[in-house]
Design an enzyme around this catalytic site. Structure first.
Site, PDB file in Angstrom:
ATOM      1  N   ASP A 148      14.729  39.524-106.906  1.00 46.22           N
ATOM      2  CA  ASP A 148      13.735  38.810-106.108  1.00 46.22           C
ATOM      3  C   ASP A 148      12.355  38.960-106.742  1.00 46.22           C
ATOM      4  OD1 ASP A 148      15.618  38.302-104.182  1.00 46.22           O
ATOM      5  OD2 ASP A 148      14.849  39.744-102.726  1.00 46.22           O
TER       6      ASP A 148
ATOM      7  N   PRO B  22      -4.224  43.187 -87.999  1.00 45.58           N
ATOM      8  CA  PRO B  22      -4.922  42.656 -89.177  1.00 45.58           C
ATOM      9  C   PRO B  22      -5.830  43.693 -89.845  1.00 45.58           C
ATOM     10  CG  PRO B  22      -5.645  41.523 -87.149  1.00 45.58           C
ATOM     11  CD  PRO B  22      -4.559  42.467 -86.768  1.00 45.58           C
TER      12      PRO B  22
ATOM     13  N   ARG C  37      16.696  43.812 -95.978  1.00 46.80           N
ATOM     14  CA  ARG C  37      17.228  43.326 -97.262  1.00 46.80           C
ATOM     15  C   ARG C  37      17.438  44.455 -98.265  1.00 46.80           C
ATOM     16  NH1 ARG C  37      16.785  38.341 -98.949  1.00 46.80           N
ATOM     17  NH2 ARG C  37      16.250  38.936-101.062  1.00 46.80           N
TER      18      ARG C  37
ATOM     19  N   GLU D 207      -7.030  41.601 -77.613  1.00 48.56           N
ATOM     20  CA  GLU D 207      -7.986  42.115 -78.609  1.00 48.56           C
ATOM     21  C   GLU D 207      -7.475  43.386 -79.289  1.00 48.56           C
ATOM     22  OE1 GLU D 207     -10.765  40.493 -79.661  1.00 48.56           O
ATOM     23  OE2 GLU D 207      -9.903  38.926 -78.389  1.00 48.56           O
TER      24      GLU D 207
HETATM   25  N1  ADE Z   1      -1.546  40.889 -85.524  1.00 47.66           N
HETATM   26  C1  ADE Z   1      -2.435  39.877 -85.556  1.00 47.66           C
HETATM   27  N2  ADE Z   1      -2.642  39.462 -86.803  1.00 47.66           N
HETATM   28  C2  ADE Z   1      -1.865  40.247 -87.618  1.00 47.66           C
HETATM   29  C3  ADE Z   1      -1.653  40.311 -89.020  1.00 47.66           C
HETATM   30  N3  ADE Z   1      -2.278  39.492 -89.867  1.00 47.66           N
HETATM   31  N4  ADE Z   1      -0.793  41.232 -89.479  1.00 47.66           N
HETATM   32  C4  ADE Z   1      -0.174  42.078 -88.626  1.00 47.66           C
HETATM   33  N5  ADE Z   1      -0.333  42.057 -87.305  1.00 47.66           N
HETATM   34  C5  ADE Z   1      -1.175  41.167 -86.791  1.00 47.66           C
END
Ligand code: ADE
Length: 233
Positions: A170, A90, A155, A117
């Site tokens: 697309d 994230p 794709r 984590e």
């Molecule tokens: N791992 C945990 N959350 C994630 C996300 N939003 N994008 C990519 N990998 C992740």
């Protein structure tokens, strides 16, 4: 194109790998996917442990540096051409269609799926991966995000979608960086809702103009940020 996926949960991928478009691309040798079980790279042969508590305290466990580096270095040794290492996290840059198009030009991608984590920072310092997020929310691990990367990237590869379809129209694609127009098939009328007349008369210019207008108005309604971003391009 070859994808190496490094994960603590290889079984998560088995159903996905046998789904139609991807399995056809694999059968046609357009795509190769190798899933690596990170636990096999554990330095603890008895318990196959690959995680440990963070120095300094805090909740949860971190994936240790050594198994990841050993695994990725072995994957890199399997080809003379180095693979682009991608970490799903994230904290990464948000995946976009433009990034997907860029990824599809690589011959090899190595996808690192985190859990718990996340990874010891030295994994990032040593491998210097491209860090990618699929959105501003937290998943239980990188596996679903890795599937998103594979799915969106294949794709783009010539031959994967087949002659009858194209990714060019697309939403967000090179041919159309905004949203797609609405589509209809038979029946012509259902519960009082009719297919727009313009689509039925075979006038291709009028159809193209109608579709272009629909793309614009739909995008203006739903995602005006895309119009701002791509105005003038
Ligand atoms: N791992 C945990 N959350 C994630 C996300 N939003 N994008 C990519 N990998 C992740």
């Amino acid at each position: 194109m070859r994808f190496d996926i490094v994960t603590l949960f290889p079984e998560i991928f088995s159903g996905y790998l046998t789904q139609s478009l991807l399995s056809k691309a694999i059968d046609a040798s357009l795509v190769e996917i190798v899933v690596h079980d990170l636990r096999q790279w554990s330095t603890d042969p008895r318990h196959h442990k690959i995680d440990d508590r963070p120095f300094g305290g805090g909740p949860g466990m971190l994936i240790c540096v050594e198994p990841v580096i050993n695994c990725v270095e072995e994957i890199q040794r399997q080809s003379s051409e180095p693979g682009q290492v991608i970490m799903l996290t994230p904290q990464g840059d948000r995946l976009s269609q433009e990034l997907v198009e860029n990824l599809s030009t690589h011959r090899r991608l190595i996808l690192l799926c985190g859990r718990y984590e996340g990874f010891d920072q030295r994994v990032i310092d040593i491998l210097q991966p491209m860090e990618l997020s699929i959105g501003d929310y937290v998943l239980n691990g990188g596996e679903v995000a890795a599937m998103v990367v594979v799915d969106s990237t294949i794709r783009m590869l010539p031959g994967v979608l087949g002659d009858e379809s194209s990714s060019l129209e697309d939403s967000f694609s090179r041919g159309n960086r905004i949203l797609e127009f609405p589509q209809y098939t038979r029946p012509r009328e259902y519960r009082g809702l009719s297919v727009p007349e313009v689509l039925l008369n075979g006038n291709h210019e009028a159809i193209a103009a109608w579709r272009a207008k629909q793309c614009q108005s739909r995008t203006a309604d739903r995602r005006s940020d895309l119009l701002d971003k791509h105005s003038g391009s």
